[in-house]
Design a protein around this motif. Structure first.
Motif, mmCIF file in Angstrom:
data_model
loop_
_atom_site.group_PDB
_atom_site.id
_atom_site.type_symbol
_atom_site.label_atom_id
_atom_site.label_comp_id
_atom_site.label_asym_id
_atom_site.label_seq_id
_atom_site.Cartn_x
_atom_site.Cartn_y
_atom_site.Cartn_z
ATOM 1 N N ASP A 293 3.361 -3.484 16.797
ATOM 2 C CA ASP A 293 2.576 -4.656 16.279
ATOM 3 C C ASP A 293 1.559 -4.185 15.175
ATOM 4 O OD1 ASP A 293 3.727 -6.125 18.503
ATOM 5 O OD2 ASP A 293 1.919 -6.053 20.008
ATOM 6 N N SER B 208 3.430 -3.481 12.119
ATOM 7 C CA SER B 208 3.946 -4.686 11.348
ATOM 8 C C SER B 208 2.948 -5.558 10.794
ATOM 9 C CB SER B 208 4.767 -5.566 12.617
ATOM 10 O OG SER B 208 5.696 -4.876 12.961
ATOM 11 N N TRP C 18 5.440 -9.118 10.638
ATOM 12 C CA TRP C 18 4.260 -9.637 11.099
ATOM 13 C C TRP C 18 4.481 -11.172 11.486
ATOM 14 C CZ3 TRP C 18 -0.376 -11.047 7.289
ATOM 15 C CH2 TRP C 18 -1.255 -11.343 7.743
ATOM 16 N N LYS D 228 5.704 -11.196 15.032
ATOM 17 C CA LYS D 228 4.789 -10.602 15.899
ATOM 18 C C LYS D 228 3.928 -11.679 16.316
ATOM 19 C CE LYS D 228 0.214 -8.269 16.223
ATOM 20 N NZ LYS D 228 -0.647 -9.357 16.219
ATOM 21 N N GLN E 121 9.969 -4.712 15.581
ATOM 22 C CA GLN E 121 9.119 -5.841 16.255
ATOM 23 C C GLN E 121 9.981 -6.589 17.161
ATOM 24 O OE1 GLN E 121 5.724 -6.040 15.666
ATOM 25 N NE2 GLN E 121 5.909 -7.120 17.311
ATOM 26 N N LYS F 199 9.393 -7.311 21.249
ATOM 27 C CA LYS F 199 9.487 -8.773 21.856
ATOM 28 C C LYS F 199 10.122 -8.497 22.807
ATOM 29 C CE LYS F 199 10.076 -13.703 21.371
ATOM 30 N NZ LYS F 199 9.709 -13.657 22.808
#
Length: 171
Positions: free
Chosen positions: A13, A16, A69, A72, A153, A157
């Motif tokens: 995280d 990113s 990003w 995220k 990323q 998730k």
């Protein structure tokens, strides 16, 4: 085990987000380039051969490096007819299925193809075909890195959703 995984996911995280924030600063030179080009072109009738191309390359890097990003923060555009009405557990099932069948296939192919493309571009010292002919390989490297970050990323998730489905806890 969960704490170690949580630490790893926080690292992804942070990577990113920091990459996205760093590349978001490219908007400043893009604005300066476009304003300067407009001034030179329309006020002084002295257009440049290079500013539009440089601005386009900077915008490409700006746009691509923000993808991980945005994922995220869960801000990608989504056609949402019923997703937000689902419980958290059903959203996790939904995302696990579609990330496995669609996202990882797409991101994996893009990492593979853009990685090969970037390596080839570096090996031939690729440049654009314009009169200015700046090197193109730095942008292709940025694109490959952007897809690697997006893949990581997405994996973060997916792992969070998997842990939620199995253990019922958010990490």
């Amino acid at each position: 085990m969960i704490e170690t995984l949580a630490r790893l996911l926080r690292g992804i995280d942070n990577l990113s987000e920091n990459a996205g924030k760093l590349f978001s600063l490219l908007v400043i030179p893009i604005i300066i380039l476009e304003a300067g080009e407009s001034l030179l072109r329309y006020v002084f009738q002295m257009p440049t051969d290079w500013s539009w191309e440089l601005a386009a390359m900077l915008f490409g890097a700006f746009f691509m490096m923000g993808g991980a990003w945005v994922l995220k923060e869960q801000n990608h555009v989504r056609t949402d007819v019923f997703y937000n009405k689902l419980s958290r557990k059903w959203r996790a099932y939904f995302d696990l299925f579609f990330f496995t069948t669609v996202f990882f296939v797409f991101a994996g192919v893009m990492v593979w193809k853009m990685g090969n493309n970037a390596l080839y571009s570096v090996s031939i010292n690729e440049a654009t075909f314009s009169m200015w002919a700046p090197p193109l390989y730095p942008l292709k490297i940025v694109f490959a890195v952007a897809y690697i970050l997006l893949f990581l990323q997405g994996l973060a998730k997916w792992l969070r959703d998997l842990v939620y489905v199995i253990k019922g806890v958010e990490i």
